[in-house]
Design a protein around this motif. Structure first.
Motif, PDB file in Angstrom:
ATOM      1  N   MET A 263       0.275  -1.344  -0.135  1.00  0.00           N
ATOM      2  CA  MET A 263       0.176  -0.238   0.331  1.00  0.00           C
ATOM      3  C   MET A 263       0.922   1.269   0.485  1.00  0.00           C
ATOM      4  O   MET A 263       0.593   2.710  -0.552  1.00  0.00           O
TER       5      MET A 263
ATOM      6  N   TRP B 171       9.724   7.459   8.450  1.00  0.00           N
ATOM      7  CA  TRP B 171      10.248   7.682   9.883  1.00  0.00           C
ATOM      8  C   TRP B 171      10.824   7.882  10.559  1.00  0.00           C
ATOM      9  O   TRP B 171      11.339   7.895  11.275  1.00  0.00           O
ATOM     10  N   LYS B 172      10.785   6.213  11.080  1.00  0.00           N
ATOM     11  CA  LYS B 172      11.239   5.195  12.307  1.00  0.00           C
ATOM     12  C   LYS B 172      12.373   5.030  11.943  1.00  0.00           C
ATOM     13  O   LYS B 172      13.967   4.650  12.353  1.00  0.00           O
TER      14      LYS B 172
ATOM     15  N   LEU C 280       0.440   8.465  14.208  1.00  0.00           N
ATOM     16  CA  LEU C 280       0.236   7.938  15.935  1.00  0.00           C
ATOM     17  C   LEU C 280       0.997   8.822  16.987  1.00  0.00           C
ATOM     18  O   LEU C 280       1.150   8.735  17.878  1.00  0.00           O
ATOM     19  N   GLU C 281       1.954   9.210  16.448  1.00  0.00           N
ATOM     20  CA  GLU C 281       3.304  10.372  16.557  1.00  0.00           C
ATOM     21  C   GLU C 281       2.744  11.206  17.157  1.00  0.00           C
ATOM     22  O   GLU C 281       3.449  11.709  17.914  1.00  0.00           O
TER      23      GLU C 281
ATOM     24  N   GLU D 125       5.134   6.131   8.065  1.00  0.00           N
ATOM     25  CA  GLU D 125       5.630   5.889   9.538  1.00  0.00           C
ATOM     26  C   GLU D 125       7.313   5.107   9.239  1.00  0.00           C
ATOM     27  O   GLU D 125       8.264   5.332  10.123  1.00  0.00           O
TER      28      GLU D 125
ATOM     29  N   LEU E 202       4.005  16.523  19.597  1.00  0.00           N
ATOM     30  CA  LEU E 202       4.619  16.767  17.916  1.00  0.00           C
ATOM     31  C   LEU E 202       2.978  18.004  17.249  1.00  0.00           C
ATOM     32  O   LEU E 202       1.788  17.562  17.714  1.00  0.00           O
TER      33      LEU E 202
ATOM     34  N   ASP F 218      -9.142   8.572   6.794  1.00  0.00           N
ATOM     35  CA  ASP F 218      -9.654   7.519   8.432  1.00  0.00           C
ATOM     36  C   ASP F 218     -10.127   7.825   8.479  1.00  0.00           C
ATOM     37  O   ASP F 218     -10.576   7.123   9.888  1.00  0.00           O
TER      38      ASP F 218
ATOM     39  N   GLU G 259       0.342  11.039  18.525  1.00  0.00           N
ATOM     40  CA  GLU G 259      -0.504  10.909  20.235  1.00  0.00           C
ATOM     41  C   GLU G 259       0.675  11.145  21.347  1.00  0.00           C
ATOM     42  O   GLU G 259       1.402  10.572  21.420  1.00  0.00           O
TER      43      GLU G 259
ATOM     44  N   THR H 282       2.051  13.228  22.521  1.00  0.00           N
ATOM     45  CA  THR H 282       3.631  14.373  22.256  1.00  0.00           C
ATOM     46  C   THR H 282       2.838  15.599  21.937  1.00  0.00           C
ATOM     47  O   THR H 282       2.022  15.956  21.856  1.00  0.00           O
TER      48      THR H 282
ATOM     49  N   THR I 274      -2.491   8.987   2.785  1.00  0.00           N
ATOM     50  CA  THR I 274      -3.201   9.785   4.083  1.00  0.00           C
ATOM     51  C   THR I 274      -2.829   9.450   5.449  1.00  0.00           C
ATOM     52  O   THR I 274      -1.366   9.203   5.591  1.00  0.00           O
ATOM     53  N   PRO I 275      -2.599  10.997   6.670  1.00  0.00           N
ATOM     54  CA  PRO I 275      -1.948  10.522   7.448  1.00  0.00           C
ATOM     55  C   PRO I 275      -2.236   9.346   8.214  1.00  0.00           C
ATOM     56  O   PRO I 275      -0.829   8.414   8.615  1.00  0.00           O
ATOM     57  N   ALA I 276      -2.567   8.043   7.763  1.00  0.00           N
ATOM     58  CA  ALA I 276      -3.275   6.968   8.084  1.00  0.00           C
ATOM     59  C   ALA I 276      -2.594   5.604   7.288  1.00  0.00           C
ATOM     60  O   ALA I 276      -2.364   5.061   7.748  1.00  0.00           O
ATOM     61  N   THR I 277      -3.078   5.811   6.018  1.00  0.00           N
ATOM     62  CA  THR I 277      -1.611   4.863   5.114  1.00  0.00           C
ATOM     63  C   THR I 277      -0.874   5.535   4.449  1.00  0.00           C
ATOM     64  O   THR I 277      -1.324   6.875   3.670  1.00  0.00           O
TER      65      THR I 277
ATOM     66  N   TYR J 274       8.545   7.354  17.854  1.00  0.00           N
ATOM     67  CA  TYR J 274       9.054   6.503  17.076  1.00  0.00           C
ATOM     68  C   TYR J 274      10.049   7.734  17.325  1.00  0.00           C
ATOM     69  O   TYR J 274      11.555   7.621  17.066  1.00  0.00           O
TER      70      TYR J 274
ATOM     71  N   THR K 183      -2.696   9.011  -3.421  1.00  0.00           N
ATOM     72  CA  THR K 183      -3.707   8.720  -2.254  1.00  0.00           C
ATOM     73  C   THR K 183      -3.387   8.590  -0.472  1.00  0.00           C
ATOM     74  O   THR K 183      -4.157   7.810   0.175  1.00  0.00           O
TER      75      THR K 183
ATOM     76  N   ARG L 152       3.458   1.710  23.321  1.00  0.00           N
ATOM     77  CA  ARG L 152       4.466   2.359  21.880  1.00  0.00           C
ATOM     78  C   ARG L 152       5.355   3.846  22.622  1.00  0.00           C
ATOM     79  O   ARG L 152       4.412   4.790  23.262  1.00  0.00           O
TER      80      ARG L 152
END
Lengths: 499, 1109
Positions: A69, A90-91, A482-483, A87, A489, B939, A485, A487, A80-83, B808, A78, B805
């Protein structure tokens, strides 16, 4: 029972509190910083894969519209912040920074040779600068930890302005260049892949280029490219290899050749397995880019492996490169092989199939691992992050942007001409258009195109209608959801955030 | 008083003594009968010695002989016999002589029935005609009439004659239950404990013990993870307690065995299984009881005649349900439609020409998979020693790809006890099992395996390419394709690829591969009773296991992307060793009506001492499993090895328990346990887990009215805390990990270097996860024949151990362990049992039902969702989510509001500003709910769309016996959950469909549920997780049906047998469900009910035999 019963020795495991006690352990820590260069996720996401899929030169391809994906959403924008690939990328960056910061923090306490220590520190700083550079280009608004983040401060970290990141990168790279213990060259047999002072100049040049500091960029590149374009730069050992096609081989001659400035090392001996794809040190691009169901017919048919048909080449790139001398090394034209009864493949099984595959990386039977693990996951071909042809073209670009001449006799002209001459093309004027056209053809499939489009402001024009690229948004990736959440940021403004 | 306690009820007494003290004889009767005899020692010593010589007589007969000519009567209440002095005493003048007769429900006399005057020690016994005479103090006296096997009856005096009718006792109140470190009478238990007894366990054809618990007790959710023979099930005691391990603690005869480890048990060896559900009953296992405790007790020998039993069955299994998949014509038609919907040209010119095509399911399903289970046990012993020993053998073929789906187990057991001196007992319980299992490799996984392949392969591809011309062409030519016995290649699909391969070809690459294990689990103990009531016991238990696997991989070409170009042979060898040592002291004392038991103990446990070696040789010159061997020394570089060692997990414990009851009326229990674990640092090494519970047997109160409705009523309640240290070893420390490798150099100087870096920050404050639970319940016997048990509980888990978690940007490769998160489970449970004898028909019915509600209450400051423990389906975003306020891992996705029927529908679907929400949609696409109202589908429009965990679970057993015939029906079911039906590969657009696809949208009005077919799927009709994939997971299943016939006793005796019974049995005879997949029962680690092609449960028919010599 006595308390002793509840004391268990952590056998077979080192504790952080008693590691980094000698030179060997410091070196092991340094390896871990390098390791991130070849970062590949369990979901097959790689930096080059993402950048290729995002460019107008490739489609994501694969087996279907949801196969990897992270690539698909870059091709059709397409994200999106979720897809998306954010991640993983960034990692990757922060993993490298953490490992570099850890070693930098530990080094002063390691009893070992001081000069060696300084060399390790310089390598850490260079790699950290490289990881920051990727992050700031991908995400713009990033935190900038320069020491390992303490547990109690973990949630208080703030993003810094991109300019500050660039400034830090410059500072780090200047430190590295000033470090006498970082060599100009390394022994190719045993140490190739370790960064040198040449790497630092090249990276700094590229950073300046992105900052549009043309003169500074040109100066750094000149250090790398040498006095006479097309001839050996004896200081760093850089020179264009004579045969363009050999750049994409995996033998000892091809790896870490004289054109390589920052090369990502892979191997076929790490025994990568399906259950931990991300842990392999084999190059995943090789199996990803091969045509599906490839089958030799003619005896002299090339020995491609049957791959997954990712990152297929678009008709646009095909048209641009078809009559270029680099065409054969770059494009695997399956339809032509089929037509000439040389080989077959399955055009229907590949998603968004164009018939054109990325020949630079398409896996070869001769390259297959003979060691353990899954054959598909253990190809040894290396990747170039920076190679000399790239720095030639970047210098030419910087000089033209700085207002220097682009005609015959100018250095920009010579640089561009050297890149062309290597593949047997005559010189052309070093106009920006010519330089960028050369970049596209020379560096196709190597992950440069997307950033080139963005930094020159052409992304929307090239990718807008055909792909769905949205100007003012898709230039950067969203901060991973997730980053945000728990924090401090903030999401970038481009992605509906406040930063 | 001396209180002898044992177990078992309908015992035959065999006894021969001359001039023996009465006390000794009584004790022997009690021991053989497994009952208690209560008497006054000083009184007893005054009586004459006894001569007795009886063989296989009832308890009553034996007692009658013992007490013949003695001035003694006895009262039998349940499993307790109380001796009563009938020497006439002086009575007041107001005394009345009452005569009467005691009869049973059919008006037959009840000789030996005891008639006792309430609140006195006076009493008498009925004679052979059931008649009695007794002097009572006055006309207000009340008599209590009782006899073993009957409910005692309290009658007021009404004149000088009295006829009393007793009714058979059917209550379970005289039962005992196994509790932690002991046995308690069920009527005084204050915790919530459910039991399953041997009879129920033996009547089910199971391969693993946890399967017998499904539907048998309340408060337990059991779901098979696979129908593969021998595979484990997910067992959840009162729901999901933690984010981590929710497997209960299994304790077999006192030895702690991990969840996977109970596979060595044979069902016929099990005496009872007790599920400790509330904190009050679990607390004695403190540290590791949070996910519930299941106590397994194996059978023990009994003194007396040696008993030899055979139990066994043989039968066959078949799939109960096949998926409805498209045939070749339908497939080609729909493929054409999908392609043309996307603007392409049809792929198949003449769909009809393909006919029905290949039924891939038929290729892999076996309708005649055999299964059998046999066990012979021998038990018996003398007064000094008893033994129970057994040998069992089980063999079962799977119904899917039987050639690579098999299970075999041989097991052996020896349980013995030896009375070294009257006060010193030594015993041991040892079980050993060898098992060998062959698995299909991938089950409940969309990425391959025979099931997933059979579902997704196109039906056009032939199972075997029989056309020689085609077989000589691509892709069969020059590729290492797999072939059948006749040398014909197995068909390779030209359109469906990746991991989806011809299952027959796949099977042929795995033939012979197997896993094996040897398990020895046992304990040995020494028990002393130096002073009456004081018991000191020391138990040493161990589990020693060896397991491994043998895997050969041939050169194969299954399709263009599934190629194995080299042979390899892999061997894994593993060993594990656990031990535990427990020392307990208990003291039981009764004074007056006060009964007190104290227990103190110490335990030490060591687990996880494992050693593993795996080795793989590549390029060995063998083309099948049988020839593969590590004796083929391939080049050193092609021999890959790996190894691993477990880190000791040790727990050290101190515990104490106090049980007190007053006249078995007021009950109280308190427990305190302190555990220390190697998994925590010095800051929190020890955890203390207290609990208390209280009970009140209201029906024992003097004021309790004599009534026919409620005979027994006990209220009980408790509160306690148990813990968990389940976070892995060394998690509180910052460790350095290796494997961050990189290569330097090229050519022969190239070095592959091992890199090291920190894994995660340390957390020295890591501590115990704790689960507190309140439980309130009651047990009652109503209308004599019905027992009821009800429980309500509220369970809260705090400080959940997890690796939450961290951002990151910290850059660590792993997350540090921490105590973050809270979860709540509340529920109610009801168990009902009915037993009656109607004429010659014995009838009983039992059922249980449980309701559970789970809610996550905290995930950390500012954290709304849990990032790990997720489940994904192919390229979709996560399909389950754990969020505060919701049930753990609930289904999460988009909401469909039906299908756009026309372009106008699309144009009319606008946000508040009038902008089209799905401007790119086409008629036939889903209308997604714009939940956040921002005018676009993102989403953020996902929401919670169902719970994978059933809220209701229930079970029903009905049995009846008439003369020699007996029938048992056991059914079990769940409801309230959804199942994610994820059977089709989304990334393979050419994959086959289920027949549901025939109901797709093809034009206005054709469907509002099934969207149009499209490969590009731009509206993400198929690639969005949504309610489209969810189905009702409720089911009710007739789990077992058994009809048996026992030969009459006269016949069996003639042929020298005690018992012979034949039966026929069916397992999974009928499943009632709306679910369209193979099987609605889908276990899982992070979430149940996600169907990626689960190996379905088989429907079996078997014939069996029980013989006792």
């Amino acid at each position: 029972c006595s308390n002793k019963f509840l004391e268990v020795a952590p056998k077979g495991t080192f504790l952080e509190s008693n590691y980094y006690q000698n030179q060997e352990q410091a070196f092991n820590g340094l390896i871990a910083v390098y390791d991130v260069l070849g970062w590949q996720s369990n979901g097959f996401v790689t930096k080059v894969g993402v950048l290729d899929a995002a460019s107008d030169d490739h489609y994501a391809g694969g087996g279907g519209s949801s196969d990897i994906m992270a690539f698909q959403v870059m091709t059709n924008w397409t994200v999106t912040p979720a897809t998306g690939p954010q991640e993983d990328l960034w990692k990757k960056g922060f993993a490298g920074i953490f490992r570099a910061n850890t070693l930098l923090a530990k080094l002063p306490g390691v009893p070992m040779d001081d000069n060696l220590k300084k060399r390790y520190a310089a390598e850490c700083k260079l790699l950290r600068a490289f990881y920051f550079f990727d992050l700031v280009r991908f995400f713009k608004n990033i935190p900038m930890p320069l020491t390992p983040i303490a547990t109690d401060n973990m949630y208080n970290v703030l993003q810094v302005p991109p300019a500050d990141v660039y400034k830090q990168i410059e500072t780090d790279l200047k430190d590295v260049i000033a470090e006498v213990n970082l060599p100009d060259q390394v022994d190719r047999r045993s140490e190739a892949g370790r960064v040198t002072k040449g790497t630092a100049h090249a990276l700094l040049g590229k950073v300046y280029l992105y900052e549009q500091k043309w003169a500074e960029a040109a100066a750094e590149f000149k250090e790398v490219n040498g006095e006479t374009p097309g001839q050996l730069n004896a200081k760093y050992g850089y020179n264009l290899v004579p045969d363009f096609a050999t750049l994409w081989k995996s033998d000892a001659t091809a790896k870490f050749n004289s054109e390589s400035i920052l090369e990502v090392a892979f191997n076929s001996v790490s025994g990568g397995v399906w259950s931990a794809v991300g842990s392999t040190d084999g190059n995943l691009l090789n199996i990803q880019t091969g045509p599906r169901n490839y089958k030799r017919i003619a005896a002299d048919a090339p020995d491609y492996v049957s791959g997954w048909s990712f990152l297929v080449i678009t008709p646009e790139l095909f048209n641009a490169i078809h009559y270029d001398p680099r065409y054969n090394a770059t494009v695997l034209n399956m339809d032509s092989l089929v037509k000439n009864n040389i080989a077959t493949y399955d055009p229907k099984a590949g998603y968004m199939n164009t018939g054109y595959f990325l020949n630079k990386f398409a896996g070869r039977v001769s390259n297959q691992s003979k060691g353990g693990g899954a054959t598909e996951l253990n190809y040894p071909q290396n990747l170039y992050e920076i190679r000399l042809a790239d720095t030639y073209l970047m210098e030419a670009e910087a000089r033209v942007k700085a207002g220097e001449a682009s005609g015959a006799g100018s250095r920009a002209y010579a640089l561009l001409g050297a890149v062309r001459a290597r593949v047997g093309l005559g010189p052309v004027l070093a106009t920006l258009d010519n330089i960028f056209n050369e970049r596209r053809l020379e560096l196709a499939g190597e992950g440069h195109r997307f950033f080139d489009l963005v930094r020159t402001g052409k992304a929307a024009a090239v990718l807008g209608v055909s792909r769905g690229f949205v100007a003012g948004k898709n230039e950067i990736l969203p901060i991973p959801l997730l980053e945000l959440e728990n924090t401090k940021l903030e999401q970038s403004k481009e992605w509906g955030g406040t930063k | 008083c001396l209180h002898i306690s044992a177990k078992g009820l309908s015992q035959q007494i065999t006894l021969s003594e001359k001039n023996a003290p009465l006390k000794k004889v009584l004790k022997e009767v009690a021991r053989q009968a497994g009952i208690s005899v209560v008497y006054d020692e000083t009184l007893l010593s005054t009586f004459a010695p006894v001569n007795i010589d009886v063989k296989n007589v009832t308890v009553k007969e034996a007692m009658d002989v013992c007490l013949k000519n003695q001035p003694l009567a006895y009262v039998m209440e349940g499993k307790r016999i109380t001796l009563v002095n009938v020497m006439p005493e002086r009575v007041a003048d107001s005394s009345i002589t009452v005569t009467g007769r005691v009869v049973n429900e059919t008006n037959e006399p009840v000789p030996g029935a005891t008639i006792r005057i309430q609140n006195s020690s006076l009493g008498t016994a009925a004679d052979g005609n059931g008649k009695f005479t007794i002097k009572v103090p006055n006309s207000k006296s009340v008599l209590i009439v009782s006899f073993i096997g009957y409910d005692s009856k309290t009658v007021a005096i009404s004149g000088n004659t009295l006829n009393v009718q007793l009714k058979p006792s059917q209550t379970a109140l005289t039962e005992t239950v196994v509790v932690g470190y002991g046995i308690q009478k069920k009527s005084v238990v204050t915790g919530a404990i459910s039991s399953v007894r041997a009879a129920d366990i033996e009547s089910q054809p199971v391969t693993r013990l946890e399967q017998v618990l499904q539907g048998r007790t309340s408060g337990l959710t059991v779901a098979a993870s696979s129908g593969q023979p021998g595979s484990a099930s997910s067992v959840r005691v009162r729901g999901i307690t933690s984010f981590n391990n929710n497997n209960p603690l299994w304790v077999v005869d006192g030895v702690v065995v991990d969840n996977g480890g109970i596979g060595y048990l044979n069902q016929y060896d099990i005496e009872s299984v007790e599920v400790l559900k509330d904190a009050a009953s679990q607390a004695i296992y403190g540290a590791r009881a949070a996910a519930g405790v299941i106590l397994v007790t194996t059978k023990k020998g009994k003194a007396g005649k040696m008993t030899v039993s055979y139990n066994g069955y043989y039968g066959t299994s078949a799939p109960a349900h096949k998926l409805k998949l498209l045939d070749a014509t339908q497939y080609a038609t729909l493929r054409n439609e999908a392609v043309t919907n996307d603007g392409g040209t049809p792929v198949y010119a003449d769909p009809k020409s393909f006919g029905k095509g290949t039924d891939w399911q038929a290729q892999i399903f076996n309708n005649h998979a055999t299964r059998q289970n046999h066990e012979i046990s021998i038990s018996g012993g003398s007064e000094k020693s008893t033994f129970y020993t057994s040998f069992g053998f089980l063999k079962q073929e799977g119904i899917v790809a039987s050639a690579i789906s098999k299970y075999e187990r041989a097991n052996f057991r020896l349980n013995t006890t030896h009375k070294i001196t009257p006060w010193l007992t030594w015993g041991e319980n040892i079980g050993y099992a060898y098992d060998k299992s062959t698995g299909i490799g991938n089950t409940n996984n969309e990425y391959g395996g025979p099931l997933s392949s059979a579902i997704n392969l196109d039906p056009i591809t032939p199972a075997i390419e029989t056309d020689p011309a085609l077989a000589a062409g691509a892709p069969y030519k020059d590729n290492a394709v797999r072939r059948d016995a006749m040398g014909r290649p197995y068909g390779i699909s030209p359109v469906v690829g990746q991991e989806i391969t011809n299952p027959l070809a796949y099977i042929s690459t795995r033939l012979g591969n197997y896993n094996w294990s040897h398990n020895i689990v046992g304990n040995t103990y020494l028990e002393m009773e130096p002073v009456k009531g004081l018991k000191v016991r020391s138990t040493l238990g161990a589990k020693i296991s060896f397991w491994g696997d043998e895997t050969y991989t041939p050169i194969s070409y299954l399709n263009s992307s599934t190629i194995s170009p080299r042979t390899s042979f892999a061997r894994g060898q593993h060993q594990g060793y656990n031990w535990n040592l427990e020392n307990t002291v208990s003291y039981t004392k009764s004074f007056g009506l006060h009964n007190l038991t104290l227990l103190a103990g110490q335990g030490a446990y060591m687990e996880n001492r494992t050693k593993d070696v795996t080795v793989t040789f590549y390029d060995i010159p063998a083309d099948n499993f049988g020839d593969a061997s590590l004796n083929f020394k391939s080049a050193q570089a092609n021999r890959i090895s790996d190894g691993n060692e477990g880190i000791d997990h040790r727990v050290s414990s101190l515990f104490g328990r106090i049980n007190y009851n007053y006249g078995e009326k007021y009950l109280a229990e308190g427990i305190l346990r302190r555990d220390g674990s190697t998994r925590f640092g010095p800051n929190h090494k020890y955890g203390v887990f207290p609990s208390y519970s209280l009970g009140w047997v209201a029906s024992k109160e003097g004021f309790w009215p004599e009534n026919k409705v409620v005979d027994f009523l006990k209220f009980r309640g408790g509160y306690g805390t148990v813990g968990s240290d389940d976070i892995g070893d060394l998690a509180y420390l910052a460790t350095i990990g290796s494997g961050r490798n990189y290569t330097f150099g090229n050519g022969d100087g190239e070095k592959y270097l091992i890199g090291y870096s920190p894994n995660a920050p340390s957390n020295p404050d890591l501590k115990w996860e704790s689960t507190s639970q309140t439980n309130i319940g009651f047990e009652a016997t109503v209308l004599r024949n019905i027992t009821v048990a009800f429980d309500w509980y509220n369970k809260k888990t705090n400080d959940i151990l997890q690796k939450p978690r961290i951002p990151y940007y910290v850059g660590a490769i792993d997350n540090p362990a921490a105590n973050v998160g809270s979860m709540k489970n509340s529920g109610i449970e009801l168990e009902l049992n009915y037993h009656n004898k109607l004429g010659e028909v014995e009838f009983s019915a039992g059922g249980n039902v449980s309701y559970i509600k789970n809610k996550v209450t905290f995930l950390g400051n500012g954290v709304k969702t849990l990032a790990d423990k997720q489940e994904r389906f192919q390229g979709m975003p996560e399909i389950v989510r754990t969020e505060v306020g919701q049930a753990f891992n609930s289904f999460y996705g988009y909401q469909s509001l039906g299908i756009f029927q026309t372009q106008q529908d699309i144009d009319n679907y606008v946000d508040s500003k009038g902008n089209k929400i799905q401007p790119k949609a086409k008629p036939g696409d889903f209308r997604w709910a714009d939940l956040d109202g921002d005018g676009v589908i993102t989403d953020k429009d996902r929401t919670f769309i169902g719970n994978p965990m059933p809220s209701w679970t229930y079970g029903v057993t009905i049995s009846a016996a008439y003369k020699g015939f007996d029938i048992v029906v056991f059914g079990q079911g769940v409801s309230g959950n959804k199942i994610f039906q994820g059977l089709r590969r989304l990334d393979i657009t050419n994959a086959n469909w289920q027949t549901k696809a025939l109901d797709r949208w093809t034009g206005p009005g054709t469907s509002n549920d099934n969207p149009r077919l499209t490969d590009l799927d731009k509206n993400k009709n198929y690639t969005n997780p949504s309610s489209f994939y969810l189905e009702d997971g409720s089911y009710f299943r007739i789990k077992t049906l058994q009809i048996g016939y026992s030969l009459p006793g006269t016949v069996t005796k003639r042929i020298g047998l005690q018992k012979i019974r034949v039966y026929v049995m069916s397992e999974n005879l009928l499943t009632i469900t709306k679910y369209t997949g193979y099987d609605p029962e889908i276990g899982g680690t992070n979430a149940l009910s996600i169907d990626r092609g689960i190996y379905p449960q088989a429907r079996s028919f078997m014939g069996g035999l029980n013989v006792t010599f």
